[in-house]
Design a protein around this motif. Sequence first.
Motif, PDB file in Angstrom:
ATOM      1  N   SER A 108      -9.764  -3.634  14.207  1.00  0.00           N
ATOM      2  CA  SER A 108      -9.238  -4.688  14.498  1.00  0.00           C
ATOM      3  C   SER A 108      -7.776  -4.494  14.854  1.00  0.00           C
ATOM      4  CB  SER A 108      -8.927  -5.925  12.857  1.00  0.00           C
ATOM      5  OG  SER A 108      -8.901  -6.880  14.087  1.00  0.00           O
ATOM      6  N   PHE A 164     -22.430   0.519   8.484  1.00  0.00           N
ATOM      7  CA  PHE A 164     -23.374  -0.103   9.514  1.00  0.00           C
ATOM      8  C   PHE A 164     -24.228   0.670  10.654  1.00  0.00           C
ATOM      9  CE2 PHE A 164     -22.794  -3.268  12.930  1.00  0.00           C
ATOM     10  CZ  PHE A 164     -23.089  -4.772  12.237  1.00  0.00           C
ATOM     11  N   THR A 183      -8.828  -7.921   1.838  1.00  0.00           N
ATOM     12  CA  THR A 183      -8.526  -7.348   1.356  1.00  0.00           C
ATOM     13  C   THR A 183      -7.592  -7.624   0.311  1.00  0.00           C
ATOM     14  OG1 THR A 183      -7.574  -6.306   3.366  1.00  0.00           O
ATOM     15  CG2 THR A 183      -6.215  -5.650   1.666  1.00  0.00           C
ATOM     16  N   TYR A 184      -7.335  -8.788  -0.201  1.00  0.00           N
ATOM     17  CA  TYR A 184      -6.599 -10.038  -0.873  1.00  0.00           C
ATOM     18  C   TYR A 184      -7.949 -10.226  -1.547  1.00  0.00           C
ATOM     19  CZ  TYR A 184      -2.289  -7.424   0.309  1.00  0.00           C
ATOM     20  OH  TYR A 184      -1.157  -6.676   0.632  1.00  0.00           O
ATOM     21  N   MET A 211      -1.963  -3.347   4.086  1.00  0.00           N
ATOM     22  CA  MET A 211      -3.649  -2.588   4.304  1.00  0.00           C
ATOM     23  C   MET A 211      -3.457  -1.429   5.103  1.00  0.00           C
ATOM     24  SD  MET A 211      -6.530  -5.897   6.224  1.00  0.00           S
ATOM     25  CE  MET A 211      -5.505  -6.746   8.145  1.00  0.00           C
ATOM     26  N   GLN A 212      -4.384  -1.119   4.532  1.00  0.00           N
ATOM     27  CA  GLN A 212      -4.560   0.309   5.241  1.00  0.00           C
ATOM     28  C   GLN A 212      -5.771   0.759   6.947  1.00  0.00           C
ATOM     29  OE1 GLN A 212      -5.816   1.569   1.146  1.00  0.00           O
ATOM     30  NE2 GLN A 212      -4.054   3.223   1.174  1.00  0.00           N
ATOM     31  N   THR A 253      -5.660  -5.683  16.461  1.00  0.00           N
ATOM     32  CA  THR A 253      -4.586  -7.354  16.185  1.00  0.00           C
ATOM     33  C   THR A 253      -4.925  -7.354  14.807  1.00  0.00           C
ATOM     34  OG1 THR A 253      -6.664  -8.080  15.380  1.00  0.00           O
ATOM     35  CG2 THR A 253      -5.886  -9.269  17.690  1.00  0.00           C
ATOM     36  N   ALA A 254      -4.775  -6.060  13.967  1.00  0.00           N
ATOM     37  CA  ALA A 254      -3.812  -6.092  12.265  1.00  0.00           C
ATOM     38  C   ALA A 254      -3.566  -4.370  12.440  1.00  0.00           C
ATOM     39  CB  ALA A 254      -5.309  -5.586  11.249  1.00  0.00           C
ATOM     40  N   GLU A 303      -8.243   2.298   6.643  1.00  0.00           N
ATOM     41  CA  GLU A 303      -9.404   1.069   5.959  1.00  0.00           C
ATOM     42  C   GLU A 303     -10.278  -0.397   5.750  1.00  0.00           C
ATOM     43  OE1 GLU A 303     -12.296   3.548   5.229  1.00  0.00           O
ATOM     44  OE2 GLU A 303     -10.678   4.931   6.420  1.00  0.00           O
ATOM     45  N   ASN A 304      -8.891  -0.964   5.450  1.00  0.00           N
ATOM     46  CA  ASN A 304      -9.027  -2.253   5.545  1.00  0.00           C
ATOM     47  C   ASN A 304      -9.360  -2.667   6.977  1.00  0.00           C
ATOM     48  OD1 ASN A 304      -6.326  -1.150   3.438  1.00  0.00           O
ATOM     49  ND2 ASN A 304      -8.733  -2.192   2.289  1.00  0.00           N
ATOM     50  N   THR A 305      -8.900  -2.508   7.998  1.00  0.00           N
ATOM     51  CA  THR A 305      -8.867  -2.707   9.194  1.00  0.00           C
ATOM     52  C   THR A 305     -10.217  -2.564   9.756  1.00  0.00           C
ATOM     53  OG1 THR A 305      -7.971  -1.170  10.522  1.00  0.00           O
ATOM     54  CG2 THR A 305      -6.325  -3.437   9.297  1.00  0.00           C
ATOM     55  N   LYS A 306     -10.917  -2.050   9.553  1.00  0.00           N
ATOM     56  CA  LYS A 306     -12.804  -1.966   9.767  1.00  0.00           C
ATOM     57  C   LYS A 306     -13.259  -3.133   9.199  1.00  0.00           C
ATOM     58  CE  LYS A 306     -13.315   2.072   8.577  1.00  0.00           C
ATOM     59  NZ  LYS A 306     -13.728   3.995   8.839  1.00  0.00           N
ATOM     60  N   PRO A 307     -14.125  -4.066  10.412  1.00  0.00           N
ATOM     61  CA  PRO A 307     -14.842  -4.469   9.968  1.00  0.00           C
ATOM     62  C   PRO A 307     -15.925  -5.090   9.193  1.00  0.00           C
ATOM     63  CG  PRO A 307     -14.123  -5.866  12.129  1.00  0.00           C
ATOM     64  CD  PRO A 307     -13.645  -3.956  11.682  1.00  0.00           C
ATOM     65  N   TYR A 308     -16.657  -3.264  10.205  1.00  0.00           N
ATOM     66  CA  TYR A 308     -18.083  -2.934   9.165  1.00  0.00           C
ATOM     67  C   TYR A 308     -17.863  -2.157   8.059  1.00  0.00           C
ATOM     68  CZ  TYR A 308     -18.977  -6.520  12.726  1.00  0.00           C
ATOM     69  OH  TYR A 308     -19.410  -7.912  13.203  1.00  0.00           O
ATOM     70  N   GLU A 309     -18.584  -1.838   7.373  1.00  0.00           N
ATOM     71  CA  GLU A 309     -18.504  -0.151   6.550  1.00  0.00           C
ATOM     72  C   GLU A 309     -19.301   0.926   6.759  1.00  0.00           C
ATOM     73  OE1 GLU A 309     -20.521   0.267   2.974  1.00  0.00           O
ATOM     74  OE2 GLU A 309     -20.037  -2.364   2.175  1.00  0.00           O
ATOM     75  N   ARG A 312     -13.951 -11.930   5.594  1.00  0.00           N
ATOM     76  CA  ARG A 312     -14.221 -11.694   6.878  1.00  0.00           C
ATOM     77  C   ARG A 312     -15.617 -11.518   7.179  1.00  0.00           C
ATOM     78  NH1 ARG A 312     -11.243  -6.163   9.172  1.00  0.00           N
ATOM     79  NH2 ARG A 312     -12.624  -5.159   7.160  1.00  0.00           N
ATOM     80  N   TRP A 313     -16.852 -10.721   6.599  1.00  0.00           N
ATOM     81  CA  TRP A 313     -17.685 -10.461   7.396  1.00  0.00           C
ATOM     82  C   TRP A 313     -18.387 -11.868   7.508  1.00  0.00           C
ATOM     83  CZ3 TRP A 313     -21.187  -7.112   8.323  1.00  0.00           C
ATOM     84  CH2 TRP A 313     -23.249  -7.763   8.493  1.00  0.00           C
ATOM     85  N   GLN A 348     -15.478 -13.488  10.691  1.00  0.00           N
ATOM     86  CA  GLN A 348     -15.861 -12.972  11.872  1.00  0.00           C
ATOM     87  C   GLN A 348     -17.123 -14.320  12.423  1.00  0.00           C
ATOM     88  OE1 GLN A 348     -15.363  -9.426  11.832  1.00  0.00           O
ATOM     89  NE2 GLN A 348     -16.945  -8.553  10.692  1.00  0.00           N
ATOM     90  N   PHE A 399       0.898  -1.000   0.315  1.00  0.00           N
ATOM     91  CA  PHE A 399      -0.155   0.118  -0.034  1.00  0.00           C
ATOM     92  C   PHE A 399       0.730   1.079  -0.011  1.00  0.00           C
ATOM     93  CE2 PHE A 399      -3.156  -3.080   1.142  1.00  0.00           C
ATOM     94  CZ  PHE A 399      -4.571  -3.026   0.341  1.00  0.00           C
ATOM     95  N   ILE A 458      -9.904 -13.121  14.227  1.00  0.00           N
ATOM     96  CA  ILE A 458      -8.961 -12.037  14.799  1.00  0.00           C
ATOM     97  C   ILE A 458     -10.339 -10.431  13.854  1.00  0.00           C
ATOM     98  CG2 ILE A 458      -7.698 -12.615  15.848  1.00  0.00           C
ATOM     99  CD1 ILE A 458      -5.716 -11.405  14.120  1.00  0.00           C
ATOM    100  N   SER A 459     -10.610 -10.989  12.707  1.00  0.00           N
ATOM    101  CA  SER A 459     -11.723  -9.989  12.166  1.00  0.00           C
ATOM    102  C   SER A 459     -10.647  -9.063  10.994  1.00  0.00           C
ATOM    103  CB  SER A 459     -11.834  -9.031  12.666  1.00  0.00           C
ATOM    104  OG  SER A 459     -13.374  -9.535  13.143  1.00  0.00           O
ATOM    105  N   CYS A 460      -9.233  -8.981  11.335  1.00  0.00           N
ATOM    106  CA  CYS A 460      -7.814  -8.406  10.502  1.00  0.00           C
ATOM    107  C   CYS A 460      -8.218  -8.046   9.500  1.00  0.00           C
ATOM    108  CB  CYS A 460      -6.499  -9.105  10.896  1.00  0.00           C
ATOM    109  SG  CYS A 460      -6.566 -10.784   9.535  1.00  0.00           S
ATOM    110  N   GLY A 461      -8.821  -8.886   8.595  1.00  0.00           N
ATOM    111  CA  GLY A 461      -9.026  -7.899   7.395  1.00  0.00           C
ATOM    112  C   GLY A 461      -8.260  -7.997   6.441  1.00  0.00           C
TER     113      GLY A 461
END
Lengths: 593, 443
Positions: free
Chosen positions: B55, B79, A529-530, B67-68, B57-58, B70-76, A538-539, A542, A226, A522-525
């Motif tokens: 998150s 939401f 992302t990928y 990631m950025q 952990t991210a 923004e990518n670490t937010k589990p919900y839009e 993730r939706w 998690q 990024f 752990i919802s890291c994303g």
Amino acid sequence: MKIIKATGLLLFVFGFIVFNISFFQASYTLTPELVKEKISEPAKTALFLQKAESILNQNIPSNFAFVAKVKAAFYSANDQQIKQYSITTAEVNLLVSLHREKFSIATVDSVFSSKDAISVFKNQALKTYGSWLDGQPFDTQEELKAQILGVAEKIQKYGIVNHVGFDRYQIKDLTYALTKSAAHSPVKRKPGLYLFLSFGLCILGALLYILPKLEDPSGIKNNGIFFNVMKNVGWLGMLTGTWLIVFYILLYFFPEYMTNWIIMTDPISHWLNGNEASRFFLYGLMYTLCILVMGIRMLIHYRHSRYQMLRTCSVMFFQTAFAFLLPEILIRLNKPYFDFKNIWPLDYSFFFDSRLDQLTESGALGIFMIGWGIALILLAVPIMVYFFGKRWYCSWVCGCGGLAETLGDPYRQLSDKSVKAWKVERWMIHGVLVFAVVMTTGVLYTYFTKSSWFLFFDSYQLREIYGAFIGAGFAGVVGTGFYPMMGNRVWCRFGCPLAAYLGIVQRFKSRFRITTNGGQCISCGNCSTYCEMGIDVRWYAQRGQNIVRSSCVGCGVCSAVCPRGVLNLEVKNETGRFGNPVLIGNNHVKLVD
Amino acid sequence: MPDKLVVFSYSTLVAMQHIVIIGNGVSGTTAARHIRKRSNHRITVVSSETTHFYSRTALMYIFMGHMQYENTKPYEDSFWKKNKIELVSDHVEKVDAPGSSLQLRSGSTIAYDILIIASGSTSNKFGWPGEDTKGVQGLYGYPDLQLMETNTKGIQHAVIVGGGLIGIEMAEMLYSRNISVTLLAREPEFWSNVLPLQDANLISRHIRSHNIDLRLETELTEIRADETGKVNAVVTNKGEIINCQFVGLTTGVSPNIAFLRDSGIETNRGILVNEYLQTNIPNVYALGDCVERTYDLPGRRNIEQVWYTGRMMGEVVAQTICGEKTKYEPGPWFNSAKFFDIEYQTYGNVGKDLAPDEEDFYWEDQSGLKAIHFVWNRNSNEFVGINAFGIRLRHACFDQWLREKKDIQFVVDHLDDANFNPEFFPRYETEVGTAIATKFGAV
């Protein structure tokens, strides 16, 4: 290692510059001999030569100027023919005056009775375009005149350029053929040298750039993606995207400008199939090389994952053997061109009359090819998707998928994960599927009935629209050109009608799913992302829910990048595939869905 | 409050309550989401860290460019509005428990019917000389990450103090930016205060293979600054002076409870809660990192600073508040982490030392990148726990086997079922089975 990498980059950039410069490097001389060779009909040849007189035997230093002049000659030839061959108002008036109450086509003979070419043409054209008028009653002379004028107008618009001039397809083909053969350039004199300086150095440079990655410990290495100007829609990414878009527009709509590039690949084409290269040979060669070189990058990148390695080898193999080499060999053997792994409706022209005719005229092999193609559609798709998911095609076999998974891999994080994008995706991709089915139904209707009008459209016109907007525009220009802006699966996600078909089967009747591992997310994303298809993995992860999405191409990267071992691509019994979310952790807690 | 809960179980008749949650980490957010699923209560989440849940952990992946934010937010972002969860960006200065209201930094107050405290942790500092020098920091939240971005700009060498999960994360973050790292750990092997020695040794070797200068049994004694006040070296208990431009303090975290002083809410090291995660004040609950349980759960510490327990507590408290009073009784222990390229999963209880009645078996792959460590009861053969490195195991299998108290032989025989590695990955079960049989016969 740094030196090797830098050398690689340098060689690549040098090769790329040579390639781009060679685009402008030719000058052009049109000779009468060339024109005679390319335009086989003597009358048209003479006409063209007359109009192109000012450029004959002249050295024209740029492709843009040359193409413009050649096209001008064609247009001017057409103008002249239209002027000469159009039915005049006087002739119409004469024709009208010969009739009372009822029209008879036979009177055309009396108006156009002389044996000169123009008169003969007008006679025949009126009979062809005006046959429907024969025996028609009319009330006033004005009414008849209006109808005959209408016929005369059609003749002017279509008949003349088709028969005694050059229609737009012919102009396109001839401009390309004349430009290619009129070129004299260093590339044409030494195609092999240029091939090495551009293709060769690009390949060598890319490999030198990629191979030192072997020094790093194996594992997921997405460091700095990024921050990268190439991979996060920076200036370099935008530039790359622009180059690709321009390339595709030239390839599909203006190949006459890129003849120098095509000439460069002539030696390979000769060696493979005995003919000189076409624009699609150049494209196929570049495409295959991209998949092979970037496939090596992928193999190194994921050398800790056998799934990724096998999958990458598979797309490299199918592209090289099935999409590139086998069809060329078939041509060498005087058999029809056929890509055994391309499936309708991605292969949207499979049922076009020209192709069906070619195959039916090619004996047992041709018939087998038709049968094979239909079996892929009706049997292979549902059966293979049932057992393995749509990934068996989309990320293991398909050429578009092959390019996306290799050349496009550095851009996978750019796909839009929003719910909105998902909504757009569903409308678009299924819309294209419906379009493809309607278009093909029309094409087949025309094939069997010889009538081009089907329901509410002209099947020739519709297939042309499909080819330009979907086949070339969407799959090519947008599909690949937008890699650096919207991710590597724009076409596969929003446009591919075959992906839509495979996806419907995958969604409703398959053993394939991505399972989530108990409560470990752990919802890291990283997964979302990928995901190149823009699935918000993730939706599901998690909340402990299987991922059963029609768009999933099973590339397995979500599983690979997961730092906690949560995601796994699995094929097993269908029971429980759509089961309720399960998050392991608490006793006594019932999670409400 | 318990009276109210009785009314709650006839929940459709219940009046809407205002539930205020301090903290928008996984604990607070999970509670908010599940309360929303089960009720129509008004929900407000207060946080001064970030506007939206991300998150934690991210964080490392943002720094590493995977990631950025923004990518670490589990919900839009949409939401929260859609689910009628009000987000307040402010900092809670004080809790007025008797008055059931919160005093915010902006000067405003929020009244609540029920309060849920999920305020998380703060990084530990142990009073080292120079610990507040510029360029010295911990890593817990988003502001720390932003600070780290500034602190590491253009530096060559960093020292990380503390051989735990955040320590190795920080090492990996710096490694990804080509900043060389010295990692000081008090223990004889990396994280061997948690992992058995063999396991810890595997990770130590792996860390070193990434050119991290791992110094074991080494502690920090002093942090030194240059004339501009920026860190330029650390001194260890072995007398070594290590030049550096950045120091990461990753020696654990403690509950973030300073703002509760004089609130009347009882605290010790963390906020004291009963099995319903209720504090001494009936309408105040606490969750996640900031909690200290007043009752024991076998095999679990009373303060559990783990993502999963935060999530599980959120699920439990939501159920209680929505009328179904539920004890926090987690199932078998599980956890996971990733050490550079080696994934780690654990199920059940594998302690750093064996209990007197326990037996174990450690298997390591030739590559030194994969290992499995089994622990079972010597007398009953009951399976106690497993550590896996570089191998993915199926949580559902181990959860079930631990609940059903399967014996070790069963687990070894059924290792196949628990394989969660991707397709085509080399299988290890036979080798492990043979190795364990060779050592123990039929175990």
